[in-house]
Design an enzyme around this catalytic site. Sequence first.
Site, PDB file in Angstrom:
ATOM      1  CE  LYS A  30      84.591   8.934 -49.726  1.00 25.01           C
ATOM      2  NZ  LYS A  30      83.369   8.201 -50.157  1.00 25.01           N
ATOM      3  NE  ARG A  44      80.683  13.601 -52.180  1.00 23.37           N
ATOM      4  CZ  ARG A  44      80.817  13.237 -50.912  1.00 23.37           C
ATOM      5  NH1 ARG A  44      81.712  13.800 -50.149  1.00 23.37           N
ATOM      6  NH2 ARG A  44      80.066  12.297 -50.402  1.00 23.37           N
ATOM      7  NE  ARG A  79      77.238   4.950 -44.238  1.00 24.86           N
ATOM      8  CZ  ARG A  79      77.938   5.726 -45.077  1.00 24.86           C
ATOM      9  NH1 ARG A  79      79.177   5.415 -45.390  1.00 24.86           N
ATOM     10  NH2 ARG A  79      77.388   6.781 -45.620  1.00 24.86           N
ATOM     11  NE  ARG A  99      75.864   9.796 -43.547  1.00 23.32           N
ATOM     12  CZ  ARG A  99      76.862   9.943 -44.401  1.00 23.32           C
ATOM     13  NH1 ARG A  99      78.051   9.459 -44.116  1.00 23.32           N
ATOM     14  NH2 ARG A  99      76.684  10.562 -45.536  1.00 23.32           N
ATOM     15  NE  ARG A 101      74.940  10.208 -49.548  1.00 28.49           N
ATOM     16  CZ  ARG A 101      75.279   9.269 -48.670  1.00 28.49           C
ATOM     17  NH1 ARG A 101      74.361   8.489 -48.143  1.00 28.49           N
ATOM     18  NH2 ARG A 101      76.526   9.106 -48.338  1.00 28.49           N
TER      19      ARG A 101
HETATM   20  P1  AMP Z   1      79.617  12.028 -46.971  1.00 28.63           P
HETATM   21  O1  AMP Z   1      79.602  11.775 -45.501  1.00 28.63           O
HETATM   22  O2  AMP Z   1      81.019  12.162 -47.507  1.00 28.63           O
HETATM   23  O3  AMP Z   1      78.806  11.030 -47.750  1.00 28.63           O
HETATM   24  O4  AMP Z   1      78.927  13.454 -47.204  1.00 28.63           O
HETATM   25  C1  AMP Z   1      77.581  13.673 -46.843  1.00 28.63           C
HETATM   26  C2  AMP Z   1      77.032  14.845 -47.620  1.00 28.63           C
HETATM   27  O5  AMP Z   1      77.782  16.039 -47.329  1.00 28.63           O
HETATM   28  C3  AMP Z   1      77.102  14.707 -49.136  1.00 28.63           C
HETATM   29  O6  AMP Z   1      76.020  13.971 -49.671  1.00 28.63           O
HETATM   30  C4  AMP Z   1      77.079  16.165 -49.574  1.00 28.63           C
HETATM   31  O7  AMP Z   1      75.783  16.707 -49.486  1.00 28.63           O
HETATM   32  C5  AMP Z   1      77.930  16.832 -48.488  1.00 28.63           C
HETATM   33  N1  AMP Z   1      79.343  16.848 -48.892  1.00 28.63           N
HETATM   34  C6  AMP Z   1      80.364  16.172 -48.317  1.00 28.63           C
HETATM   35  N2  AMP Z   1      81.526  16.403 -48.957  1.00 28.63           N
HETATM   36  C7  AMP Z   1      81.228  17.252 -49.970  1.00 28.63           C
HETATM   37  C8  AMP Z   1      81.989  17.844 -51.017  1.00 28.63           C
HETATM   38  N3  AMP Z   1      83.303  17.611 -51.158  1.00 28.63           N
HETATM   39  N4  AMP Z   1      81.339  18.670 -51.881  1.00 28.63           N
HETATM   40  C9  AMP Z   1      80.028  18.919 -51.763  1.00 28.63           C
HETATM   41  N5  AMP Z   1      79.253  18.364 -50.821  1.00 28.63           N
HETATM   42  C10 AMP Z   1      79.832  17.542 -49.923  1.00 28.63           C
END
Ligand code: AMP
Length: 217
Positions: A14, A89, A128, A162, A173
């Site tokens: 994404k 999400r 990554r 990360r 996750r």
């Molecule tokens: P990402 O970079 O999109 O993988 O997001 C990293 C972390 O941020 C996720 O594992 C969640 O803990 C939190 N997070 C990001 N977007 C959301 C969302 N829409 N709803 C809830 N938690 C989120």
Amino acid sequence: MINLILLGLPGAGKGTASESLVDRYHLAHISTGDMFREAISQKTPVGLEAKGYIDKGNLVPDEVTAKLVEERLTQKDTQKGFILDGFPRTTIQAELLEKITAKLNKPLTRVISIEVHEDVLIKRLSSRFICRTCGATYNKLSKPTKVEGVCDRCGGHDFYQREDDQPSVVKNRLRVNEKMNTPLRDFYHQKGLLAQVNGEQKPEKVFAEIDQILSQD
Ligand code: AMP
């Protein structure tokens, strides 16, 4: 006007697709993950609340996340269109987003789901790495830097992995996100907004498919 959601599990691509879309269409890129990481590094109240969830690979509560997105969508740079990356999400978040976009008069125009099998995602996430200077994301397997150790975008030399891409967190996750992914796709399918692309291709090819969908809208 393009008001787009990119759906897809962590590691589906994404962020990478968003980078190309921003270059091509000058959309505002709204990544809730990036916003949370920024809030954590700034130690804001939202950051402090989110940290415990993120470190374990769990989702931050829907209301907290939706509020963050609502504030972001009131900013001026979203007037010419936006990409939501990592939000919604859950179907609850999707319903909250409906209210937000109605209130702000910024209706969604398209939802694109980037499809990748779980075994590929696990490999991708653990390989990554990110430029500490500009935040560009790379992958040892599928998207290395052009010159080893040098960021393509800013020339930086300092990279990191990360915290939540560590193998122990990745599985949780994916599990947490997978459970919500199908209902979310169904939600947007029913609204006639959903298109799907194969995310196991090279990034240029994934972007070309997305671009074709958007150019037909
Ligand atoms: P990402 O970079 O999109 O993988 O997001 C990293 C972390 O941020 C996720 O594992 C969640 O803990 C939190 N997070 C990001 N977007 C959301 C969302 N829409 N709803 C809830 N938690 C989120």
